[in-house]
Design a protein around this motif. Structure first.
Motif, short mmCIF file in Angstrom:
data_model
loop_
_atom_site.label_atom_id
_atom_site.label_comp_id
_atom_site.label_asym_id
_atom_site.label_seq_id
_atom_site.Cartn_x
_atom_site.Cartn_y
_atom_site.Cartn_z
N ALA A 71 60.41 -12.44 97.40
CA ALA A 71 60.59 -13.75 96.97
C ALA A 71 59.99 -13.79 95.58
CB ALA A 71 60.43 -14.99 97.84
N LYS A 72 60.38 -14.38 94.63
CA LYS A 72 59.53 -14.81 93.35
C LYS A 72 58.70 -15.88 93.30
CE LYS A 72 62.66 -11.87 90.57
NZ LYS A 72 63.15 -11.83 89.27
N GLU A 73 58.89 -16.88 93.99
CA GLU A 73 58.02 -18.12 94.21
C GLU A 73 56.95 -17.93 94.73
OE1 GLU A 73 58.91 -20.78 92.81
OE2 GLU A 73 60.47 -19.99 91.82
N THR A 74 55.65 -18.26 94.35
CA THR A 74 54.48 -18.22 94.94
C THR A 74 54.48 -19.05 96.31
OG1 THR A 74 53.41 -18.04 92.61
CG2 THR A 74 52.18 -18.56 94.64
N GLY A 75 53.87 -18.45 97.40
CA GLY A 75 53.77 -19.16 98.52
C GLY A 75 54.83 -19.14 99.75
N THR A 76 55.95 -18.51 99.27
CA THR A 76 56.99 -18.47 100.00
C THR A 76 57.15 -17.15 101.14
OG1 THR A 76 58.33 -16.91 98.33
CG2 THR A 76 58.84 -19.30 98.46
N GLN A 77 56.05 -15.95 100.89
CA GLN A 77 55.89 -15.20 101.88
C GLN A 77 54.33 -14.95 101.83
OE1 GLN A 77 57.68 -11.51 100.60
NE2 GLN A 77 59.85 -12.04 101.29
N ALA A 78 53.94 -14.45 103.21
CA ALA A 78 52.71 -13.92 103.38
C ALA A 78 51.97 -13.40 102.23
CB ALA A 78 52.41 -13.34 104.95
N PRO A 79 50.53 -13.75 102.00
CA PRO A 79 50.15 -12.61 100.84
C PRO A 79 49.68 -11.40 101.49
CG PRO A 79 48.58 -14.48 101.68
CD PRO A 79 49.99 -14.64 102.50
N VAL A 80 49.98 -11.25 102.67
CA VAL A 80 49.30 -9.81 103.40
C VAL A 80 50.51 -9.17 103.94
CG1 VAL A 80 47.89 -8.62 104.82
CG2 VAL A 80 47.17 -10.61 103.92
N LYS A 81 50.64 -7.73 103.50
CA LYS A 81 51.75 -6.86 104.08
C LYS A 81 51.16 -5.82 104.62
CE LYS A 81 55.84 -8.40 101.70
NZ LYS A 81 56.75 -9.26 102.45
N ARG A 82 51.78 -5.25 105.81
CA ARG A 82 51.30 -4.29 106.62
C ARG A 82 52.34 -3.16 106.54
NH1 ARG A 82 46.71 -2.15 108.47
NH2 ARG A 82 47.08 -0.81 110.27
N ILE A 83 52.13 -2.10 105.88
CA ILE A 83 53.15 -1.14 106.17
C ILE A 83 52.58 0.24 106.70
CG2 ILE A 83 54.73 0.32 104.56
CD1 ILE A 83 54.83 -1.71 102.41
N GLU A 84 52.93 0.74 107.57
CA GLU A 84 52.29 1.85 108.49
C GLU A 84 50.86 1.32 108.60
OE1 GLU A 84 53.60 5.61 106.74
OE2 GLU A 84 55.52 4.97 106.99
N ASN A 85 50.17 2.24 107.87
CA ASN A 85 48.62 2.25 108.12
C ASN A 85 47.87 1.46 107.19
OD1 ASN A 85 48.48 3.47 110.91
ND2 ASN A 85 48.21 5.34 110.29
N CYS A 86 48.60 0.96 106.19
CA CYS A 86 47.78 0.43 105.07
C CYS A 86 48.16 -1.13 104.87
CB CYS A 86 48.50 0.84 103.61
SG CYS A 86 48.32 2.92 103.78
N SER A 87 47.22 -1.95 104.51
CA SER A 87 47.61 -3.34 104.23
C SER A 87 47.34 -3.60 102.83
CB SER A 87 46.23 -3.98 104.92
OG SER A 87 46.36 -4.16 106.39
N PHE A 88 48.33 -4.16 102.22
CA PHE A 88 48.48 -4.72 100.98
C PHE A 88 48.21 -6.13 100.92
CE2 PHE A 88 51.11 -1.08 101.49
CZ PHE A 88 50.99 -0.21 100.28
N LEU A 89 47.12 -6.59 100.18
CA LEU A 89 46.83 -7.97 99.99
C LEU A 89 47.00 -8.38 98.53
CD1 LEU A 89 44.66 -6.67 101.79
CD2 LEU A 89 44.13 -8.88 102.25
N TYR A 90 47.89 -9.30 98.11
CA TYR A 90 48.08 -9.55 96.81
C TYR A 90 48.21 -11.02 96.42
CZ TYR A 90 52.78 -10.93 98.72
OH TYR A 90 53.87 -11.44 99.43
N THR A 91 48.13 -11.32 95.35
CA THR A 91 48.28 -12.63 94.54
C THR A 91 49.00 -12.61 93.40
OG1 THR A 91 46.92 -14.81 94.12
CG2 THR A 91 46.00 -12.74 93.62
N ARG A 92 49.16 -13.73 92.88
CA ARG A 92 50.36 -13.80 91.73
C ARG A 92 49.51 -14.59 90.68
NH1 ARG A 92 56.64 -15.06 91.64
NH2 ARG A 92 56.81 -15.25 89.40
N HIS A 93 49.65 -14.09 89.24
CA HIS A 93 49.28 -14.88 88.17
C HIS A 93 50.51 -14.75 87.24
CE1 HIS A 93 46.98 -16.56 84.85
NE2 HIS A 93 47.30 -15.49 84.11
N LEU A 94 51.00 -15.74 86.75
CA LEU A 94 52.29 -15.96 85.96
C LEU A 94 53.43 -14.71 86.66
CD1 LEU A 94 50.87 -16.07 82.34
CD2 LEU A 94 51.58 -17.82 83.88
N ASN A 95 53.43 -13.69 85.69
CA ASN A 95 54.57 -12.68 86.42
C ASN A 95 54.04 -11.59 86.76
OD1 ASN A 95 53.89 -11.83 83.95
ND2 ASN A 95 56.00 -11.29 83.32
#
Length: 148
Positions: free
Chosen positions: A1-25
């Motif tokens: 989703a392109k809107e901020t806050g519509t999905q969790a800021p943490v994604k877990r794929i296999e053994n990796c955790s992706f933590l992300y935030t957004r600034h503009l695009n």
């Protein structure tokens, strides 16, 4: 989703955790394979965006980041060592890194550099100076031995 806050800021794929935030695009992403404190990771990402705003302007974009890769590399080197956040105070960083818009007002003398570095940390009140730096540590050891 392109809107901020519509999905969790943490994604877990296999053994990796992706933590992300957004600034503009743009997305700022941290990747880890170990169990880390997510508050620390997000605080570092937010501080990194604050630092980039100070150096590249409030509305920095992908092109300004591409044009200043040397600056971004130096900022990454100063703000993180071996995967641990180090120095994220813009006032202290401006003493070392002069490639962006932020320039020091006057060059400090080498003898005063240590005093300025410790005095420029933004969480310390003005005017605090100590004659000695002391740390008191209590080491408690216990040994349990079981003989049969």
């Amino acid at each position: 989703a392109k809107e901020t806050g519509t999905q969790a800021p943490v994604k877990r794929i296999e053994n990796c955790s992706f933590l992300y935030t957004r600034h503009l695009n743009m997305y700022f992403v941290a990747l880890t394979r170990s169990n880390v404190n997510p508050a620390l990771v997000f605080e570092y990402l937010f501080q990194k965006i604050r630092i980039l705003k100070a150096y590249l302007g409030e509305e920095f974009d992908e092109n300004s980041m591409r044009n200043n890769m040397t600056l971004i590399y130096e900022l990454m080197d100063e703000t993180m060592d071996f995967g641990y956040p180090q120095n994220c105070a813009v006032d202290v960083l401006r003493l070392y890194i002069n490639l962006g818009n932020i320039r020091p007002q006057d060059e400090p003398e080498p003898s005063q550099l240590t005093s300025q570095i410790t005095g420029a940390i933004d969480w310390r009140r003005e005017g605090i100076r100590y004659k000695k730096n002391e740390v008191y540590i209590d080491v408690l050891e216990s040994v349990i031995l079981l003989l049969s």
